[in-house]
Design a protein around this motif. Structure first.
Motif, PDB file in Angstrom:
ATOM      1  N   ASN A 175       0.614  -1.193   0.192  1.00 16.64           N
ATOM      2  CA  ASN A 175       0.115   0.149  -0.248  1.00 16.64           C
ATOM      3  C   ASN A 175       0.761   1.499  -0.071  1.00 16.64           C
ATOM      4  OD1 ASN A 175      -2.675  -1.576  -0.103  1.00 16.64           O
ATOM      5  ND2 ASN A 175      -2.752  -1.225   2.045  1.00 16.64           N
ATOM      6  N   VAL A 176       1.976   1.256   0.491  1.00 11.08           N
ATOM      7  CA  VAL A 176       2.902   2.136  -0.006  1.00 11.08           C
ATOM      8  C   VAL A 176       3.112   2.906  -1.255  1.00 11.08           C
ATOM      9  CG1 VAL A 176       5.410   3.279   0.676  1.00 11.08           C
ATOM     10  CG2 VAL A 176       3.834   1.665   2.138  1.00 11.08           C
ATOM     11  N   LEU A 177       2.825   2.492  -2.411  1.00 12.53           N
ATOM     12  CA  LEU A 177       2.580   2.636  -3.309  1.00 12.53           C
ATOM     13  C   LEU A 177       1.993   3.722  -3.619  1.00 12.53           C
ATOM     14  CD1 LEU A 177       2.870  -0.836  -5.918  1.00 12.53           C
ATOM     15  CD2 LEU A 177       4.666   1.007  -5.680  1.00 12.53           C
ATOM     16  N   HIS A 178       0.224   3.405  -3.267  1.00  7.45           N
ATOM     17  CA  HIS A 178      -0.752   4.475  -2.825  1.00  7.45           C
ATOM     18  C   HIS A 178      -0.400   5.643  -2.559  1.00  7.45           C
ATOM     19  CE1 HIS A 178      -2.280   0.681  -4.311  1.00  7.45           C
ATOM     20  NE2 HIS A 178      -2.560   0.719  -3.061  1.00  7.45           N
ATOM     21  N   LEU A 179       1.318   6.115  -1.295  1.00  6.45           N
ATOM     22  CA  LEU A 179       1.463   6.895  -0.213  1.00  6.45           C
ATOM     23  C   LEU A 179       2.079   7.512  -1.751  1.00  6.45           C
ATOM     24  CD1 LEU A 179       2.003   5.635   2.758  1.00  6.45           C
ATOM     25  CD2 LEU A 179       0.077   6.767   2.130  1.00  6.45           C
ATOM     26  N   LEU A 180       2.920   6.940  -2.316  1.00  6.80           N
ATOM     27  CA  LEU A 180       3.777   7.839  -2.612  1.00  6.80           C
ATOM     28  C   LEU A 180       3.805   7.840  -4.568  1.00  6.80           C
ATOM     29  CD1 LEU A 180       6.929   5.582  -1.691  1.00  6.80           C
ATOM     30  CD2 LEU A 180       6.447   7.379  -1.271  1.00  6.80           C
ATOM     31  N   LEU A 181       3.366   7.179  -4.546  1.00  7.17           N
ATOM     32  CA  LEU A 181       2.612   7.322  -6.640  1.00  7.17           C
ATOM     33  C   LEU A 181       1.909   8.429  -6.852  1.00  7.17           C
ATOM     34  CD1 LEU A 181       3.158   3.785  -7.706  1.00  7.17           C
ATOM     35  CD2 LEU A 181       4.737   4.921  -7.995  1.00  7.17           C
ATOM     36  N   PRO A 182       0.911   8.493  -6.209  1.00  4.06           N
ATOM     37  CA  PRO A 182       0.388  10.152  -6.718  1.00  4.06           C
ATOM     38  C   PRO A 182       1.204  11.121  -6.349  1.00  4.06           C
ATOM     39  CG  PRO A 182      -1.302   8.958  -5.259  1.00  4.06           C
ATOM     40  CD  PRO A 182       0.321   7.835  -4.910  1.00  4.06           C
ATOM     41  N   GLU A 183       2.030  11.732  -6.275  1.00  5.99           N
ATOM     42  CA  GLU A 183       2.561  12.986  -5.752  1.00  5.99           C
ATOM     43  C   GLU A 183       3.925  12.336  -6.986  1.00  5.99           C
ATOM     44  OE1 GLU A 183       1.509  15.507  -5.070  1.00  5.99           O
ATOM     45  OE2 GLU A 183       0.421  15.456  -4.134  1.00  5.99           O
ATOM     46  N   HIS A 235      -1.781   6.525 -14.032  1.00  7.54           N
ATOM     47  CA  HIS A 235      -1.019   6.010 -12.719  1.00  7.54           C
ATOM     48  C   HIS A 235      -1.454   6.444 -11.275  1.00  7.54           C
ATOM     49  CE1 HIS A 235       2.023   3.673 -15.496  1.00  7.54           C
ATOM     50  NE2 HIS A 235       1.295   3.390 -15.521  1.00  7.54           N
ATOM     51  N   ALA A 236      -1.002   7.405 -11.997  1.00  7.49           N
ATOM     52  CA  ALA A 236      -1.273   8.665 -10.763  1.00  7.49           C
ATOM     53  C   ALA A 236      -3.053   8.434 -10.225  1.00  7.49           C
ATOM     54  CB  ALA A 236      -1.096  10.069 -10.819  1.00  7.49           C
ATOM     55  N   GLU A 237      -4.126   8.861 -10.803  1.00  5.02           N
ATOM     56  CA  GLU A 237      -5.274   8.724 -10.553  1.00  5.02           C
ATOM     57  C   GLU A 237      -5.260   7.447 -10.357  1.00  5.02           C
ATOM     58  OE1 GLU A 237      -6.744  11.858 -10.332  1.00  5.02           O
ATOM     59  OE2 GLU A 237      -4.360  12.275 -11.201  1.00  5.02           O
ATOM     60  N   ALA A 238      -4.953   6.507 -10.817  1.00  6.07           N
ATOM     61  CA  ALA A 238      -5.669   5.672 -10.244  1.00  6.07           C
ATOM     62  C   ALA A 238      -4.499   5.356  -8.667  1.00  6.07           C
ATOM     63  CB  ALA A 238      -4.891   4.358 -11.523  1.00  6.07           C
ATOM     64  N   HIS A 239      -3.882   4.934  -8.661  1.00  6.86           N
ATOM     65  CA  HIS A 239      -3.577   4.641  -6.697  1.00  6.86           C
ATOM     66  C   HIS A 239      -4.038   5.709  -5.922  1.00  6.86           C
ATOM     67  CE1 HIS A 239      -0.379   2.514  -7.578  1.00  6.86           C
ATOM     68  NE2 HIS A 239      -0.607   2.328  -9.059  1.00  6.86           N
ATOM     69  N   GLN A 240      -4.322   7.393  -6.567  1.00  9.20           N
ATOM     70  CA  GLN A 240      -5.453   8.118  -5.679  1.00  9.20           C
ATOM     71  C   GLN A 240      -6.276   7.622  -5.153  1.00  9.20           C
ATOM     72  OE1 GLN A 240      -4.114  11.252  -4.476  1.00  9.20           O
ATOM     73  NE2 GLN A 240      -5.800  11.243  -2.875  1.00  9.20           N
ATOM     74  N   GLU A 241      -6.876   6.826  -6.431  1.00  6.78           N
ATOM     75  CA  GLU A 241      -8.535   6.491  -5.945  1.00  6.78           C
ATOM     76  C   GLU A 241      -8.228   5.839  -5.005  1.00  6.78           C
ATOM     77  OE1 GLU A 241     -10.371   4.974  -8.979  1.00  6.78           O
ATOM     78  OE2 GLU A 241     -10.400   6.706 -10.522  1.00  6.78           O
ATOM     79  N   VAL A 242      -7.746   4.996  -4.447  1.00 10.02           N
ATOM     80  CA  VAL A 242      -7.124   3.434  -3.090  1.00 10.02           C
ATOM     81  C   VAL A 242      -7.133   4.581  -2.524  1.00 10.02           C
ATOM     82  CG1 VAL A 242      -5.507   1.909  -2.746  1.00 10.02           C
ATOM     83  CG2 VAL A 242      -6.032   1.662  -4.984  1.00 10.02           C
ATOM     84  N   LEU A 243      -6.299   5.749  -2.304  1.00  6.60           N
ATOM     85  CA  LEU A 243      -6.158   7.164  -1.214  1.00  6.60           C
ATOM     86  C   LEU A 243      -7.434   7.681  -0.487  1.00  6.60           C
ATOM     87  CD1 LEU A 243      -2.896   8.892  -1.203  1.00  6.60           C
ATOM     88  CD2 LEU A 243      -3.002   7.091  -0.410  1.00  6.60           C
TER      89      LEU A 243
END
Length: 295
Positions: free
Chosen positions: A42-50, A85-93
């Motif tokens: 899940n750290v991916l979702h923290l780092l990847l959007p920004e 990619h950024a938007e997809a991981h932002q949705e998980v956040l």
């Protein structure tokens, strides 16, 4: 006659795939009974959007410096893919927040890092601005080496199926991983186009590699502490990371280190990591990618 791996990679046309995911049924621990492995990924979702928004800004700044038309097209394809990619991981956040796990304090720190510390510097001369852009491209190239490593791992991680990981999250990881493998050489090729020197490439890894590890460890600690179901009862350890890797739920730390060291080889090129054919094969079967292609 079957095409060689080099021919498959050379013929790639990078196109953004406007994927959509339904997170309404995603459990907080989407690897059942494995909160440590869940939150490590899940750290991916923290780092990847920004992080990936920053990647796209760096590459947009670099576009006027590119004199090779094919490379320019690859960079534009890279920008399009990274934005999605950024938007997809932002949705998980956003989904984690709805489940009572607030990622915003950590994400604000990441945003500060990318926007203030690693962002463009005002009041630079044209020559200084060019150097600043190339320095940031070198940083992106180093990080993209690791995202390609992680993407290749995601495409070859049957341990996640054995652990009954949520299929929607698994598709996100493998769709994203496949695109990271697909465009794995763009940042490196852009860096070489702008500066063929070995020193700048290595400086990007010397700074970027340890920073990525540091942020990842801090991210795991944050998620475990903020998890409303754990209530701080589970503390992270390298032993847990090793155990998760041995069971195929997490990347192997030793293999991660070896991958980073390969970047230091004088004749290194990202095409030595992963398989474009395998990435395209998954993208042809990914539920999210197939739905995007049908729209």
């Amino acid at each position: 006659m079957p095409r060689t791996a080099a021919e498959v990679h050379t013929d790639l046309v990078l196109e953004p795939r406007d994927v959509k995911f339904d997170w309404s049924r995603l459990p907080l621990h989407w690897i059942p009974d494995e909160p440590f492995a869940t939150h490590t990924i899940n750290v991916l979702h923290l780092l990847l959007p920004e992080g990936e928004r920053w990647f796209t800004e760096v590459f947009k700044d670099a576009l006027p410096l590119i004199t090779d038309e094919q490379l320019r097209e690859e960079v534009l394809g890279f920008i399009g893919q990274e934005a999605i990619h950024a938007e997809a991981h932002q949705e998980v956040l956003d989904h984690l927040l709805g489940q009572g796990l607030d990622p915003r304090p950590y994400v604000r720190q990441i945003a500060w890092l990318f926007q203030r510390i690693l962002g463009p510097k005002p009041h630079l001369s044209p020559r200084q601005r060019r150097e600043n852009i190339i320095e940031r491209v070198a940083f992106v190239a180093a990080i993209e080496h690791f995202t390609a490593f992680l993407g290749n791992w995601a495409l070859n991680s049957p341990g996640l199926e054995r652990a009954k990981a949520d299929p929607t999250m698994l598709d996100l990881l493998r769709w994203h991983g496949a695109e990271e493998v697909e465009h794995r050489s763009v940042a490196f090729d852009l860096l070489v186009h702008l500066d063929r020197g070995y020193g700048r490439r290595i400086r990007g890894m010397v700074l970027g590699g340890p920073l990525l590890v540091h942020l990842w460890v801090r991210g795991v600690r944050y998620l475990l502490a903020a998890d409303p179901e754990l209530r701080g009862r589970l503390k992270p350890s390298w032993r847990q990371a090793w155990d998760g890797a041995q069971r195929g739920m997490l990347p192997d730390p030793i293999q991660s280190l070896r991958s980073g060291l390969r970047y230091f080889k004088v004749r290194y090129h990202p095409t030595q990591e992963g398989s474009s054919a395998q990435a395209l094969g998954y993208l042809a079967t990914s539920p999210a990618a197939r739905a995007a292609a049908a729209r």
